[in-house]
Design a protein around this motif. Structure first.
Motif, PDB file in Angstrom:
ATOM      1  N   PRO A  61       0.795  -1.223   0.000  1.00  0.00           N
ATOM      2  CA  PRO A  61       0.000   0.000   0.000  1.00  0.00           C
ATOM      3  C   PRO A  61       0.835   1.284   0.000  1.00  0.00           C
ATOM      4  O   PRO A  61       0.276   2.369  -0.026  1.00  0.00           O
ATOM      5  CB  PRO A  61      -0.817  -0.111   1.289  1.00  0.00           C
ATOM      6  CG  PRO A  61       0.099  -0.826   2.227  1.00  0.00           C
ATOM      7  CD  PRO A  61       0.844  -1.816   1.349  1.00  0.00           C
ATOM      8  N   ASN A  62       2.160   1.172   0.054  1.00  0.00           N
ATOM      9  CA  ASN A  62       3.003   2.360   0.054  1.00  0.00           C
ATOM     10  C   ASN A  62       2.973   3.056  -1.300  1.00  0.00           C
ATOM     11  O   ASN A  62       3.092   2.402  -2.345  1.00  0.00           O
ATOM     12  CB  ASN A  62       4.446   2.003   0.413  1.00  0.00           C
ATOM     13  CG  ASN A  62       4.599   1.744   1.884  1.00  0.00           C
ATOM     14  OD1 ASN A  62       4.095   0.747   2.382  1.00  0.00           O
ATOM     15  ND2 ASN A  62       5.262   2.638   2.574  1.00  0.00           N
ATOM     16  N   THR A 102       1.023   5.748   2.797  1.00  0.00           N
ATOM     17  CA  THR A 102       0.241   4.607   2.317  1.00  0.00           C
ATOM     18  C   THR A 102      -1.095   5.100   1.783  1.00  0.00           C
ATOM     19  O   THR A 102      -1.599   6.148   2.200  1.00  0.00           O
ATOM     20  CB  THR A 102      -0.006   3.574   3.433  1.00  0.00           C
ATOM     21  OG1 THR A 102      -0.662   4.218   4.522  1.00  0.00           O
ATOM     22  CG2 THR A 102       1.294   2.946   3.899  1.00  0.00           C
TER      23      THR A 102
END
Length: 191
Positions: A61-62, A102
């Motif tokens: 999710p970064n 994120t």
């Protein structure tokens, strides 16, 4: 008299080629984040070192590496613009421990109800953490200051690419203002 016959696949191919030629909208140029205008933070030391302890994961999710100004880049720029050594012995070490952003998908209404409501569709959570150490010429710590700040923001589902980039830019700009205030206060108190 001759008639021209065109097959349906040829028509679809021509339409696809024309659609592919559509020019994307121009990407807005965002300002560069700089910090020299805040003035120098000078230390009585002989050397300055910036250490990066954070390695961007480069996968979901970064999304920090995808932002117009990644927080890691902003922190390095901050150190270069603000931290100075004025002679003497020892070392000033600036260590970046975290610079992550994120992205989380938010639930939006679907169907007929969703057609009439524009909702926030993504949330960006940002966190930066860094520390500053003063070391003597033997490597012993003389002083230490740190700061950890975080912020979140959301973006609407109908936001354009330029609007999303602007939201991301403003997130990092505000995050860095928070960081600057926190680390400067701690430097003045503990160093």
């Amino acid at each position: 008299m001759r008639t021209l016959s065109i097959s349906m696949p040829a028509v679809f191919l021509a339409a696809a080629v024309l659609a592919a030629c559509e020019t994307p909208p121009p990407v807005d140029k965002l300002p560069e984040l700089t910090y020299a205008h805040l003035g120098p933070l000078s230390f009585n030391a002989g050397a300055m070192q910036v250490v990066t302890g954070y390695i961007p994961p480069m996968k979901a999710p970064n999304v920090d590496h995808l932002l117009p100004t990644p927080p890691l880049k902003a922190l390095k720029r901050w150190a270069g613009d603000r931290l100075f050594v004025g002679g003497g012995k020892g070392l000033v070490r600036f260590t970046i421990a975290n610079a992550a952003v994120t992205e989380t998908a938010l639930k939006v209404k679907k169907g007929l109800q969703g057609a009439f409501h524009k909702e926030q569709s993504e949330r960006y959570d940002a966190i930066i953490e860094a520390s500053l150490e003063m070391l003597d010429d033997r490597g012993f710590r003389l002083g230490f200051a740190s700061a950890r700040v975080s912020r979140s923001t959301t973006v609407r589902e109908d936001a354009t690419l330029n609007e999303r980039r602007r939201v991301q830019f403003e997130l990092i700009e505000t995050l860095m203002k928070d960081f600057n205030a926190e680390i400067e206060r701690n430097i003045r108190q503990y160093l």
